[in-house]
Scaffold this active site. Structure first.
Site, PDB file in Angstrom:
ATOM      1  N   THR A  78      43.553  50.470  64.734  1.00  0.00           N
ATOM      2  CA  THR A  78      43.864  49.055  64.518  1.00  0.00           C
ATOM      3  C   THR A  78      43.105  48.165  65.487  1.00  0.00           C
ATOM      4  OG1 THR A  78      46.058  49.771  63.794  1.00  0.00           O
ATOM      5  CG2 THR A  78      45.785  47.431  64.240  1.00  0.00           C
TER       6      THR A  78
ATOM      7  N   TYR B 254      46.733  62.712  67.507  1.00  0.00           N
ATOM      8  CA  TYR B 254      46.682  61.716  66.430  1.00  0.00           C
ATOM      9  C   TYR B 254      46.086  62.377  65.197  1.00  0.00           C
ATOM     10  CZ  TYR B 254      45.323  57.189  64.245  1.00  0.00           C
ATOM     11  OH  TYR B 254      45.146  56.115  63.409  1.00  0.00           O
TER      12      TYR B 254
ATOM     13  N   LYS C 155      51.118  61.415  66.877  1.00  0.00           N
ATOM     14  CA  LYS C 155      51.193  60.361  65.872  1.00  0.00           C
ATOM     15  C   LYS C 155      50.844  61.003  64.540  1.00  0.00           C
ATOM     16  CE  LYS C 155      49.078  56.028  64.315  1.00  0.00           C
ATOM     17  NZ  LYS C 155      48.060  54.976  64.598  1.00  0.00           N
TER      18      LYS C 155
ATOM     19  N   VAL D  48      54.297  54.551  65.640  1.00  0.00           N
ATOM     20  CA  VAL D  48      53.134  53.818  66.137  1.00  0.00           C
ATOM     21  C   VAL D  48      52.783  52.851  65.022  1.00  0.00           C
ATOM     22  CG1 VAL D  48      50.774  53.923  66.977  1.00  0.00           C
ATOM     23  CG2 VAL D  48      52.375  55.755  67.541  1.00  0.00           C
TER      24      VAL D  48
END
EC number: 4.3.3.7
Length: 299
Positions: A50, A139, A167, A209
């Site tokens: 992001t 992740y 995540k 998250v």
């Protein structure tokens, strides 16, 4: 409130503000970080997906880590996105981040080169052993990386003392079920999709998250805490209330929609860097409708 998990319940994957010339606006990043913490974020991921990490230089990333940590201090966990598909680069970046007093590092599955599971294990183990004092969050986002970190590999990595969380952004609730069965209770699982936060909580995740927490941080905190308290009906109510926004934020590639939403709310965060482009008028209208429905925006 003391956090029972390594990085809290709601972690915002923070956007990176740019100025009119396309340079990183560090002052706005600091203001945004403080705002997010005040609006319910227990932690902030800086320079993740992001945050447009692929188009940031290492010097920009390092300065963002410094700026955000300076702004929020110990009020929230600051997690550096220092993952790479080059193990040596990931180690160097993570070691540099570790000198800044940050609270953790987000380590994405290596992208494009698609290593097998043994390669993924060796990659993350090398980073963990090179940076033993910094907690690591794995992740898994196969839709972007082209490779998925399997639960069995995560379980092997969980034996390393500073690999403390994952995540899970595969969009697969069954993955979280498998992870929870294989991992100790002390290992935190975070949903990587806002819309799957409640389903993943139901099978053993601890938090999210989040992208939507730029806009609805207090509501996400309320959702998770309602579920933890056994008030599933309230958690469901909040989920359904927020669901249209969750979907609108992914009408096109993240972070294009959330940047547009923040602009609608008055934040001067500039344009995304190419090859990302600004949101279309149709997406902006969809976001405006969602924000209006939630009482967050008036045209």
């Amino acid at each position: 409130m003391p956090q029972p998990y390594p990085f809290g319940r709601v972690i915002t994957a923070m956007i990176t503000p740019f100025n009119a010339e396309g340079q990183v606006a560090y002052d706005i990043a600091q203001s945004l970080a403080v705002h997010l913490v005040e609006q319910g974020s227990d932690g902030l991921v800086i320079c993740g997906t992001t945050g447009e990490s692929p188009t940031l230089t290492w010097e920009e990333e390092l300065q963002l880590f410094r700026a955000v940590k300076e702004a929020v201090g110990d009020r929230a966990a600051v997690i550096a996105g220092t993952g790479s598909n080059c193990t040596r680069e990931a180690i160097a970046a993570t070691q540099s981040a570790a000198t800044l007093g940050l609270n953790g590092s987000l380590q994405v599955v290596p992208y494009y080169n698609k290593p097998p599971q043994e390669g993924l294990y060796a990659h993350f183990r090398a980073i963990a052993e090179a940076c033993p004092d910094l907690p690591l969050m794995l992740y898994n986002i196969p839709g972007r990386t082209g490779q998925s970190l399997q639960p069995e590999t995560v379980a092997r990595l969980a034996s390393l003392p500073n690999v403390v969380a994952i995540k899970a952004a595969s969009g697969n609730v069954e993955e979280v079920s498998a992870l929870r069965q294989l991992l100790p209770d002390s290992f935190a699982i975070y949903s990587g999709d806002d819309s799957l936060t409640l389903p993943m909580l139901a099978v053993g995740a601890q938090g999210v998250v989040s992208v939507a927490s730029h806009l609805v941080g207090p509501q996400l905190q309320a959702l998770i805490q309602a579920f933890e308290a056994g008030n599933v009906a309230r958690a469901q109510q909040l989920h359904h209330q927020l669901y249209p926004l969750f979907k609108a934020l992914f009408l096109t590639t993240n972070p294009i929609p959330v940047r547009a939403a923040m602009e609608l709310l008055g934040w001067s965060i500039g344009l995304p860097r190419l090859p990302l482009v600004p949101a279309s008028a149709e997406i902006r209208q969809a976001l405006a409708s969602c924000l209006t429905e939630l009482g967050l925006y008036t045209a």
